[in-house]
Design a protein around this motif. Structure first.
Motif, PDB file in Angstrom:
ATOM      1  N   THR A   5       0.827  -1.205   0.000  1.00  0.00           N
ATOM      2  CA  THR A   5       0.000   0.000   0.000  1.00  0.00           C
ATOM      3  C   THR A   5       0.863   1.258   0.000  1.00  0.00           C
ATOM      4  N   PHE A   6       0.501   2.184  -0.888  1.00  0.00           N
ATOM      5  CA  PHE A   6       1.224   3.459  -1.032  1.00  0.00           C
ATOM      6  C   PHE A   6       0.346   4.612  -0.564  1.00  0.00           C
ATOM      7  N   ALA A   7       0.911   5.494   0.247  1.00  0.00           N
ATOM      8  CA  ALA A   7       0.244   6.751   0.608  1.00  0.00           C
ATOM      9  C   ALA A   7       0.978   7.868  -0.122  1.00  0.00           C
ATOM     10  N   LEU A   8       0.240   8.619  -0.931  1.00  0.00           N
ATOM     11  CA  LEU A   8       0.869   9.699  -1.690  1.00  0.00           C
ATOM     12  C   LEU A   8       0.331  11.040  -1.223  1.00  0.00           C
ATOM     13  N   GLY A   9       1.233  11.996  -1.049  1.00  0.00           N
ATOM     14  CA  GLY A   9       0.815  13.359  -0.676  1.00  0.00           C
ATOM     15  C   GLY A   9       0.012  13.963  -1.823  1.00  0.00           C
ATOM     16  N   LYS A  10      -1.187  14.431  -1.517  1.00  0.00           N
ATOM     17  CA  LYS A  10      -2.094  15.000  -2.541  1.00  0.00           C
ATOM     18  C   LYS A  10      -1.460  16.121  -3.348  1.00  0.00           C
ATOM     19  N   GLY A  11      -1.923  16.293  -4.582  1.00  0.00           N
ATOM     20  CA  GLY A  11      -1.507  17.448  -5.385  1.00  0.00           C
ATOM     21  C   GLY A  11      -0.409  17.134  -6.386  1.00  0.00           C
ATOM     22  N   ARG A  12       0.419  18.158  -6.616  1.00  0.00           N
ATOM     23  CA  ARG A  12       1.473  18.061  -7.627  1.00  0.00           C
ATOM     24  C   ARG A  12       2.417  16.888  -7.350  1.00  0.00           C
ATOM     25  N   LEU A  13       2.681  16.686  -6.083  1.00  0.00           N
ATOM     26  CA  LEU A  13       3.583  15.618  -5.671  1.00  0.00           C
ATOM     27  C   LEU A  13       3.078  14.248  -6.142  1.00  0.00           C
ATOM     28  N   ALA A  14       1.776  14.000  -5.937  1.00  0.00           N
ATOM     29  CA  ALA A  14       1.192  12.707  -6.336  1.00  0.00           C
ATOM     30  C   ALA A  14       1.229  12.554  -7.846  1.00  0.00           C
ATOM     31  N   LYS A  15       0.923  13.630  -8.561  1.00  0.00           N
ATOM     32  CA  LYS A  15       0.911  13.582 -10.033  1.00  0.00           C
ATOM     33  C   LYS A  15       2.283  13.204 -10.570  1.00  0.00           C
ATOM     34  N   THR A  16       3.313  13.886 -10.081  1.00  0.00           N
ATOM     35  CA  THR A  16       4.681  13.608 -10.559  1.00  0.00           C
ATOM     36  C   THR A  16       5.094  12.193 -10.155  1.00  0.00           C
ATOM     37  N   MET A  31      -7.091   5.839 -10.900  1.00  0.00           N
ATOM     38  CA  MET A  31      -6.721   7.079 -10.220  1.00  0.00           C
ATOM     39  C   MET A  31      -6.763   8.288 -11.148  1.00  0.00           C
ATOM     40  N   LYS A  32      -6.741   8.027 -12.454  1.00  0.00           N
ATOM     41  CA  LYS A  32      -6.691   9.128 -13.416  1.00  0.00           C
ATOM     42  C   LYS A  32      -8.068   9.767 -13.641  1.00  0.00           C
ATOM     43  N   ASP A  33      -9.133   9.089 -13.197  1.00  0.00           N
ATOM     44  CA  ASP A  33     -10.488   9.613 -13.352  1.00  0.00           C
ATOM     45  C   ASP A  33     -10.674  10.797 -12.391  1.00  0.00           C
ATOM     46  N   LYS A  34     -10.741  12.014 -12.992  1.00  0.00           N
ATOM     47  CA  LYS A  34     -10.781  13.237 -12.168  1.00  0.00           C
ATOM     48  C   LYS A  34     -12.074  13.363 -11.349  1.00  0.00           C
ATOM     49  N   ASP A  35     -13.174  12.701 -11.845  1.00  0.00           N
ATOM     50  CA  ASP A  35     -14.473  12.866 -11.177  1.00  0.00           C
ATOM     51  C   ASP A  35     -14.698  11.867 -10.041  1.00  0.00           C
ATOM     52  N   THR A  36     -13.797  10.940  -9.902  1.00  0.00           N
ATOM     53  CA  THR A  36     -14.038   9.894  -8.900  1.00  0.00           C
ATOM     54  C   THR A  36     -13.970  10.435  -7.468  1.00  0.00           C
ATOM     55  N   LEU A  39     -11.396   6.854  -2.609  1.00  0.00           N
ATOM     56  CA  LEU A  39     -10.212   7.275  -1.859  1.00  0.00           C
ATOM     57  C   LEU A  39      -9.052   6.300  -2.022  1.00  0.00           C
ATOM     58  N   ILE A  40      -9.391   5.069  -2.416  1.00  0.00           N
ATOM     59  CA  ILE A  40      -8.326   4.072  -2.519  1.00  0.00           C
ATOM     60  C   ILE A  40      -8.423   3.342  -3.859  1.00  0.00           C
ATOM     61  N   PHE A  41      -7.281   3.133  -4.477  1.00  0.00           N
ATOM     62  CA  PHE A  41      -7.226   2.595  -5.835  1.00  0.00           C
ATOM     63  C   PHE A  41      -6.343   1.355  -5.856  1.00  0.00           C
ATOM     64  N   VAL A  42      -6.789   0.365  -6.657  1.00  0.00           N
ATOM     65  CA  VAL A  42      -6.093  -0.915  -6.619  1.00  0.00           C
ATOM     66  C   VAL A  42      -5.577  -1.307  -7.999  1.00  0.00           C
ATOM     67  N   ASN A  43      -4.367  -1.834  -8.039  1.00  0.00           N
ATOM     68  CA  ASN A  43      -3.863  -2.489  -9.245  1.00  0.00           C
ATOM     69  C   ASN A  43      -3.795  -3.967  -8.885  1.00  0.00           C
ATOM     70  N   GLU A  44      -4.832  -4.721  -9.327  1.00  0.00           N
ATOM     71  CA  GLU A  44      -4.974  -6.131  -8.941  1.00  0.00           C
ATOM     72  C   GLU A  44      -3.811  -6.970  -9.443  1.00  0.00           C
ATOM     73  N   LEU A  48      -1.070  -3.972  -5.828  1.00  0.00           N
ATOM     74  CA  LEU A  48      -0.693  -2.689  -5.238  1.00  0.00           C
ATOM     75  C   LEU A  48      -1.942  -1.883  -4.912  1.00  0.00           C
ATOM     76  N   ARG A  49      -1.896  -1.123  -3.849  1.00  0.00           N
ATOM     77  CA  ARG A  49      -2.995  -0.207  -3.504  1.00  0.00           C
ATOM     78  C   ARG A  49      -2.414   1.186  -3.325  1.00  0.00           C
ATOM     79  N   PHE A  50      -3.177   2.196  -3.731  1.00  0.00           N
ATOM     80  CA  PHE A  50      -2.718   3.579  -3.611  1.00  0.00           C
ATOM     81  C   PHE A  50      -3.795   4.405  -2.930  1.00  0.00           C
ATOM     82  N   PHE A  51      -3.401   5.309  -2.064  1.00  0.00           N
ATOM     83  CA  PHE A  51      -4.366   6.320  -1.628  1.00  0.00           C
ATOM     84  C   PHE A  51      -3.692   7.674  -1.500  1.00  0.00           C
TER      85      PHE A  51
END
Ligand code: PRP
Length: 217
Positions: A5-16, A31-36, A39-44, A48-51
């Motif tokens: 599981t990955f925790a990413l700091g929101k914003g520009r940091l997460a994008k880069t 995670m690329k869906d801007k309207d979602t 809070l948590i995204f999975v690559n089965e 891997l999990r990302f939030f």
């Protein structure tokens, strides 16, 4: 295989960070869906999990093992002082933590007078003045627009992030002393580091290759 599981700091940091991850074959389309509102995204496939979390919360998630790995600015790591391993400098988001103020405050710093320091980073400021400079100061915690401190007479100096220097310049302030360099870092939970050593080491080494390749260009 358990999820990493990955925790990413929101914003520009997460994008880069996500762009960098794509270069080493780690993707998360969800995670690329801007309207979602998820809070948590999975690559089965890769398990891997990302939030995304507020920057200052990333070290907390990693210390408690709610995330195995985090990506966050070094300023936040130093300020939070959590029990986590800092394993890699990702190179981007480079800036400096500095003591800044008007030219007239330079002398106060040299003569070790008791001064007032406004900052969003009281722990970093305290460590710098008390442990490095051995200067007694009064630290005033602010939550943003810290440059106002010396302008409106709240403090003599500030301890803050300087990137381009334009905020300082536009407000008649300058860098008086440098505290430390900053950039985005990868942090790891100490237990995860033991349990998932192979996967985490491979990830770090792949990211290192991407950084080296970018540096060579
Ligand atoms: C940060 C920092 C400085 C500014 C530095 O503030 O606290 O104010 O950026 O950048 P510069 O050197 O490129 O001008 P941020 O924009 O995060 O907002 P804040 O003041 O509310 O913390």
């Amino acid at each position: 295989m358990r999820y990493l599981t990955f925790a990413l700091g929101k914003g520009r940091l997460a994008k880069t960070t996500l762009k960098m991850f794509e270069e080493i074959g780690i993707t998360c389309e969800e995670m690329k869906d801007k309207d979602t509102r998820k809070l948590i995204f999975v690559n089965e496939e890769l398990k891997l999990r990302f939030f995304l979390a507020k920057g200052p919360d990333v070290p907390t998630y990693v210390e408690y093992g709610a995330a195995d790995i985090g990506v966050v600015g070094r300023d936040t790591i130093l300020e939070e002082g959590r029990n986590i391993y800092e394993v890699l400098d990702l190179g981007f988001g480079a800036c400096r933590m500095c003591v800044c103020g008007p030219e007239s405050s330079r002398e106060l710093l040299q003569h070790h007078e008791q001064i007032r320091v406004a900052t969003k980073y009281p722990k970093i400021a305290k460590d710098y003045f008390y442990n490095k400079k051995h200067q007694t100061v009064e630290i005033i915690k602010l939550n943003g627009s810290v440059e106002l401190g010396p302008i409106v007479g709240l403090s003599d100096v500030i301890v803050d992030i300087v990137e381009t220097g334009s905020t300082l310049k536009e407000n008649g302030l300058m860098v008086l002393e440098e505290v430390c360099p900053l950039s985005a870092r990868v942090v790891v939970n100490p237990v995860s580091m033991k349990l998932e050593q192979k996967r985490i080491q491979r990830l770090i080494s792949n990211l290192r290759d991407v950084i080296a390749k970018a540096d060579a260009c």
